[in-house]
Design a protein around this motif. Structure first.
Motif, PDB file in Angstrom:
ATOM      1  N   THR A 282      25.871  27.636  42.469  1.00 53.12           N
ATOM      2  CA  THR A 282      26.227  28.248  41.197  1.00 53.12           C
ATOM      3  C   THR A 282      27.737  28.275  41.044  1.00 53.12           C
ATOM      4  O   THR A 282      28.436  28.901  41.842  1.00 53.12           O
ATOM      5  CB  THR A 282      25.691  29.693  41.118  1.00 53.12           C
ATOM      6  OG1 THR A 282      24.288  29.658  41.340  1.00 53.12           O
ATOM      7  CG2 THR A 282      25.996  30.321  39.781  1.00 53.12           C
ATOM      8  N   PRO A 283      28.308  27.583  40.055  1.00 55.11           N
ATOM      9  CA  PRO A 283      29.755  27.578  39.880  1.00 55.11           C
ATOM     10  C   PRO A 283      30.258  28.947  39.423  1.00 55.11           C
ATOM     11  O   PRO A 283      29.521  29.731  38.835  1.00 55.11           O
ATOM     12  CB  PRO A 283      29.979  26.518  38.791  1.00 55.11           C
ATOM     13  CG  PRO A 283      28.691  26.485  38.026  1.00 55.11           C
ATOM     14  CD  PRO A 283      27.618  26.789  39.022  1.00 55.11           C
ATOM     15  N   VAL A 284      31.529  29.234  39.717  1.00 55.94           N
ATOM     16  CA  VAL A 284      32.149  30.479  39.263  1.00 55.94           C
ATOM     17  C   VAL A 284      32.456  30.335  37.777  1.00 55.94           C
ATOM     18  O   VAL A 284      33.206  29.438  37.383  1.00 55.94           O
ATOM     19  CB  VAL A 284      33.445  30.758  40.041  1.00 55.94           C
ATOM     20  CG1 VAL A 284      34.086  32.037  39.531  1.00 55.94           C
ATOM     21  CG2 VAL A 284      33.143  30.870  41.527  1.00 55.94           C
ATOM     22  N   PRO A 285      31.883  31.178  36.929  1.00 55.94           N
ATOM     23  CA  PRO A 285      32.094  31.023  35.493  1.00 55.94           C
ATOM     24  C   PRO A 285      33.549  31.290  35.120  1.00 55.94           C
ATOM     25  O   PRO A 285      34.189  32.192  35.619  1.00 55.94           O
ATOM     26  CB  PRO A 285      31.155  32.083  34.885  1.00 55.94           C
ATOM     27  CG  PRO A 285      30.957  33.096  35.971  1.00 55.94           C
ATOM     28  CD  PRO A 285      31.018  32.321  37.250  1.00 55.94           C
ATOM     29  N   GLY A 286      34.078  30.455  34.184  1.00 55.70           N
ATOM     30  CA  GLY A 286      35.416  30.683  33.654  1.00 55.70           C
ATOM     31  C   GLY A 286      36.548  30.250  34.544  1.00 55.70           C
ATOM     32  O   GLY A 286      37.712  30.459  34.203  1.00 55.70           O
TER      33      GLY A 286
ATOM     34  N   GLU B 278      48.521  28.925  26.904  1.00 55.43           N
ATOM     35  CA  GLU B 278      47.416  29.268  26.020  1.00 55.43           C
ATOM     36  C   GLU B 278      46.196  29.690  26.831  1.00 55.43           C
ATOM     37  O   GLU B 278      45.861  29.071  27.846  1.00 55.43           O
ATOM     38  CB  GLU B 278      47.072  28.050  25.159  1.00 55.43           C
ATOM     39  CG  GLU B 278      45.972  28.293  24.149  1.00 55.43           C
ATOM     40  CD  GLU B 278      45.671  27.064  23.328  1.00 55.43           C
ATOM     41  OE1 GLU B 278      44.660  27.073  22.606  1.00 55.43           O
ATOM     42  OE2 GLU B 278      46.446  26.087  23.426  1.00 55.43           O
ATOM     43  N   ASP B 279      45.547  30.759  26.384  1.00 57.74           N
ATOM     44  CA  ASP B 279      44.335  31.227  27.062  1.00 57.74           C
ATOM     45  C   ASP B 279      43.300  30.109  27.130  1.00 57.74           C
ATOM     46  O   ASP B 279      43.050  29.417  26.139  1.00 57.74           O
ATOM     47  CB  ASP B 279      43.739  32.424  26.322  1.00 57.74           C
ATOM     48  CG  ASP B 279      44.597  33.674  26.450  1.00 57.74           C
ATOM     49  OD1 ASP B 279      45.460  33.689  27.348  1.00 57.74           O
ATOM     50  OD2 ASP B 279      44.421  34.608  25.646  1.00 57.74           O
ATOM     51  N   GLY B 280      42.689  29.934  28.287  1.00 58.48           N
ATOM     52  CA  GLY B 280      41.676  28.914  28.467  1.00 58.48           C
ATOM     53  C   GLY B 280      42.225  27.557  28.844  1.00 58.48           C
ATOM     54  O   GLY B 280      41.450  26.654  29.177  1.00 58.48           O
ATOM     55  N   SER B 281      43.548  27.388  28.818  1.00 57.23           N
ATOM     56  CA  SER B 281      44.143  26.104  29.192  1.00 57.23           C
ATOM     57  C   SER B 281      44.097  25.923  30.704  1.00 57.23           C
ATOM     58  O   SER B 281      43.922  26.880  31.465  1.00 57.23           O
ATOM     59  CB  SER B 281      45.590  26.028  28.708  1.00 57.23           C
ATOM     60  OG  SER B 281      46.395  26.977  29.405  1.00 57.23           O
ATOM     61  N   LEU B 282      44.267  24.678  31.154  1.00 60.97           N
ATOM     62  CA  LEU B 282      44.270  24.404  32.585  1.00 60.97           C
ATOM     63  C   LEU B 282      45.414  25.150  33.268  1.00 60.97           C
ATOM     64  O   LEU B 282      45.254  25.658  34.383  1.00 60.97           O
ATOM     65  CB  LEU B 282      44.389  22.899  32.832  1.00 60.97           C
ATOM     66  CG  LEU B 282      44.474  22.444  34.297  1.00 60.97           C
ATOM     67  CD1 LEU B 282      43.298  22.978  35.103  1.00 60.97           C
ATOM     68  CD2 LEU B 282      44.531  20.926  34.375  1.00 60.97           C
ATOM     69  N   THR B 283      46.565  25.237  32.589  1.00 56.67           N
ATOM     70  CA  THR B 283      47.702  25.967  33.165  1.00 56.67           C
ATOM     71  C   THR B 283      47.339  27.426  33.409  1.00 56.67           C
ATOM     72  O   THR B 283      47.606  27.986  34.488  1.00 56.67           O
ATOM     73  CB  THR B 283      48.926  25.880  32.237  1.00 56.67           C
ATOM     74  OG1 THR B 283      49.266  24.508  32.035  1.00 56.67           O
ATOM     75  CG2 THR B 283      50.116  26.617  32.832  1.00 56.67           C
ATOM     76  N   ALA B 284      46.730  28.066  32.411  1.00 56.67           N
ATOM     77  CA  ALA B 284      46.346  29.478  32.556  1.00 56.67           C
ATOM     78  C   ALA B 284      45.282  29.654  33.633  1.00 56.67           C
ATOM     79  O   ALA B 284      45.335  30.610  34.429  1.00 56.67           O
ATOM     80  CB  ALA B 284      45.844  30.014  31.215  1.00 56.67           C
ATOM     81  N   LYS B 285      44.309  28.749  33.684  1.00 60.55           N
ATOM     82  CA  LYS B 285      43.254  28.853  34.688  1.00 60.55           C
ATOM     83  C   LYS B 285      43.820  28.670  36.103  1.00 60.55           C
ATOM     84  O   LYS B 285      43.406  29.355  37.039  1.00 60.55           O
ATOM     85  CB  LYS B 285      42.170  27.800  34.431  1.00 60.55           C
ATOM     86  CG  LYS B 285      41.425  27.972  33.129  1.00 60.55           C
ATOM     87  CD  LYS B 285      40.504  29.171  33.145  1.00 60.55           C
ATOM     88  CE  LYS B 285      39.641  29.204  31.898  1.00 60.55           C
ATOM     89  NZ  LYS B 285      38.757  30.401  31.874  1.00 60.55           N
ATOM     90  N   PHE B 286      44.753  27.728  36.255  1.00 56.61           N
ATOM     91  CA  PHE B 286      45.319  27.493  37.585  1.00 56.61           C
ATOM     92  C   PHE B 286      46.158  28.690  38.033  1.00 56.61           C
ATOM     93  O   PHE B 286      46.121  29.069  39.211  1.00 56.61           O
ATOM     94  CB  PHE B 286      46.168  26.225  37.576  1.00 56.61           C
ATOM     95  CG  PHE B 286      46.610  25.789  38.946  1.00 56.61           C
ATOM     96  CD1 PHE B 286      45.750  25.107  39.796  1.00 56.61           C
ATOM     97  CD2 PHE B 286      47.885  26.083  39.411  1.00 56.61           C
ATOM     98  CE1 PHE B 286      46.142  24.719  41.059  1.00 56.61           C
ATOM     99  CE2 PHE B 286      48.300  25.701  40.680  1.00 56.61           C
ATOM    100  CZ  PHE B 286      47.415  25.018  41.503  1.00 56.61           C
ATOM    101  N   LEU B 287      46.922  29.296  37.112  1.00 55.81           N
ATOM    102  CA  LEU B 287      47.683  30.502  37.465  1.00 55.81           C
ATOM    103  C   LEU B 287      46.745  31.625  37.895  1.00 55.81           C
ATOM    104  O   LEU B 287      47.050  32.366  38.839  1.00 55.81           O
ATOM    105  CB  LEU B 287      48.543  30.948  36.277  1.00 55.81           C
ATOM    106  CG  LEU B 287      49.746  30.074  35.940  1.00 55.81           C
ATOM    107  CD1 LEU B 287      50.435  30.582  34.678  1.00 55.81           C
ATOM    108  CD2 LEU B 287      50.742  30.044  37.101  1.00 55.81           C
ATOM    109  N   ALA B 288      45.608  31.758  37.223  1.00 56.61           N
ATOM    110  CA  ALA B 288      44.636  32.779  37.626  1.00 56.61           C
ATOM    111  C   ALA B 288      44.065  32.471  39.006  1.00 56.61           C
ATOM    112  O   ALA B 288      43.806  33.381  39.810  1.00 56.61           O
ATOM    113  CB  ALA B 288      43.517  32.861  36.582  1.00 56.61           C
TER     114      ALA B 288
END
Length: 509
Positions: free
Chosen positions: A221-225, A467-477
């Motif tokens: 099961t992948p981690v959502p988001g 931008e929220d949801g961008s690859l940059t934002a996801k990688f920082l998270a």
């Protein structure tokens, strides 16, 4: 919802029990732990009975005859869960040979090899008094080990099983000492703590796989988001590049549609590239993150920084220099040309050669700010870091390189060289010694850094807020995930996410 069946419950129970036993064995009895064992303790037979009428042999050491000679070989290792530094020794390691007298001792094997020099150096190495051998307080990273070969005379009539019996028992051997927050223990010869830990760990993994199969029926099961598609470039600090490459690899493994490329042009170069390539004209293009060892200069007003960790740095020297500790004042006098030979600092008769980073390096700026309290000298007199092949009239032999790897390559290769780098990378080099600063070791434990000034905060910079949801934002998270934090710890960095172990102001944006 269906209840778990009996097989699943039993597997889960076995998993929990194994995990508890493994954790207790591996961590709770003292995460700082030195294990030892007597690998040999045997008499040296000089005269075979059948040959007495033909020859008489004598054992001599420094022209003195030794009677009732015995040889003992002991192995010491850090088999705990944490690195051990000199300050952890409340009482040094001592070895007592009951009823015998120590004649001499050598270190025939050590990993890393720098331990041999630490254990045998003049004035602070192995020493003995009667039947006791005293070992110096040497730092031991996890799985570091060394062996000590001891020549003795005399015999112990009370031959206890505690003495080694390789080749014939010779006597009782007792090891003492005290480690703060840990312990010293004898390891079994055939079933040591490492094998026990591996066995328990293997059992744990098998049970974990079985439980996963029972619960998930083979599906992951992948981690959502967590994932986003696209391309992202991460560029900047060479000191932080090794953990960043591994973090990026782990992210790509989870997110198949993400392409993350890690470059290492240097902290200030990375910031300049971010400001130029990720500005408003390319706001819709691929993502870009700059990694910097220092805060961005004020001219980059649109860049937003996110502190991710504390990186511990160290002065590093070639082992032939003959020094492993300097004061801040001595370092400043090395860099201003007051000292030009290591013999002026109680080292060997070798010229001091400075290996520096180029002006775009954040590690260099951290060194200038926290240690030198001034800029490095501007004269570059050497191309090869060993000779004044660029400016023979210069007072200092000094070169500049463009990465942490290049600096460590030069210090490892050039006798008498000195430079600066992050601690983990320096520890991987055979001829590179991390230099104590004002008597203090570089250490990941923040509580030990109050008197050690050479560290800096690592920042990830973006052009404005991603931008929220961008690859940059996801990688920082993802940088705040347990996966990223554990990778940073493996490379001897302190994640800013561990805020409870850091002063509040350290990781403040």
């Amino acid at each position: 919802m269906a209840l778990p069946d009996t097989e699943t419950i039993l597997t889960a129970a076995g998993l929990v029990a194994t995990a508890v036993v493994w954790a207790v064995e591996r961590f709770l009895p003292g995460r700082k732990r030195i294990g030892y064992r007597v690998q040999m303790d045997t008499a040296i037979g000089m005269n075979p009975q059948d040959a007495h009428s033909l020859v008489q042999l004598r054992l001599l050491r420094q022209d003195q005859e030794i009677s009732d000679a015995t040889l003992a070989l002991l192995r010491f290792e850090n088999d705990g869960g944490k690195d051990i530094v000199r300050q952890d020794y409340q009482e040094p390691l001592t070895v007592e040979f009951a009823g015998r007298t120590v004649i001499g001792a050598e270190v025939p094997d050590a990993n890393p090899t720098d331990l041999v020099r630490m254990l045998t150096r003049n004035g602070g190495g192995l020493r003995h008094d009667g039947g006791r051998l005293f070992l110096p307080k040497v730092p031991l990273n996890k799985r570091n080990h060394f062996k000590v070969l001891v020549l003795l005379t005399g015999s112990d009539t009370d031959q206890s099983p505690e003495g080694g019996r390789a080749g014939g028992a010779a006597g009782t051997v007792t090891v003492g000492g005290f480690i703060s927050g840990g312990r010293i223990r004898r390891n079994a010869q055939r079933w040591g703590p490492r094998k026990l830990s591996l066995a328990l760990g293997g059992t744990f993994i098998v049970l974990l796989g079985l439980l996963g199969g029972l619960l998930l029926s083979g599906r992951v099961t992948p981690v959502p988001g967590e994932c986003a598609a696209g391309r992202l470039t991460v560029d900047g600090s060479t000191a932080f590049a090794p953990p960043m490459r591994e973090i990026a690899r782990q992210y790509r493994a989870r997110c198949a549609d993400a392409e993350v490329t890690v470059l290492e042009s240097g902290s200030l170069s990375g910031l300049g590239n971010l400001n130029r390539e990720a500005g408003p004209a390319s706001a819709e293009g691929p993502g870009f993150i700059a990694v910097s060892d220092v805060p961005a200069p004020s001219l980059y007003r649109r860049l937003e920084g996110n502190p991710v960790g504390v990186i511990v740095l160290s002065l590093v020297a070639n082992d032939k220099a003959g020094v492993d500790g300097l004061t801040s004042d001595q370092i400043r006098k090395i860099y201003d040309g007051t000292y030009t030979n290591w013999k002026q600092l109680n080292g060997h008769d070798l010229p001091i050669r400075l290996v520096s980073r180029d002006a775009g390096s954040g590690t260099r700026r951290a060194f200038e700010t926290s240690v030198l309290h001034s800029s490095e000298p501007g004269v570059v007199s050497s191309y090869d870091c060993g000779d004044k092949d660029r400016d023979e009239r210069a007072r200092l032999t000094r070169c500049e390189v463009n990465s942490t790897k290049s600096l460590l390559d030069a210090v490892d290769r050039v006798p008498g060289a000195i430079g600066y780098a992050e601690v983990y990378a320096a520890a991987q080099r055979r001829h590179v010694v991390s230099v104590r600063l004002n008597g203090n070791e570089p250490d990941i434990e923040w509580g030990r850094q109050r008197d050690y000034p050479f560290w800096t905060v690592e920042y990830l910079y973006t052009y404005g807020r991603p931008e929220d949801g961008s690859l940059t934002a996801k990688f920082l998270a993802f940088m705040d995930s347990d996966t990223a934090k554990n990778i940073m710890r493996m490379y001897k960095h302190v994640p800013c996410a561990d805020r409870q172990s850091l002063p509040v102001a350290v990781c403040r944006p």
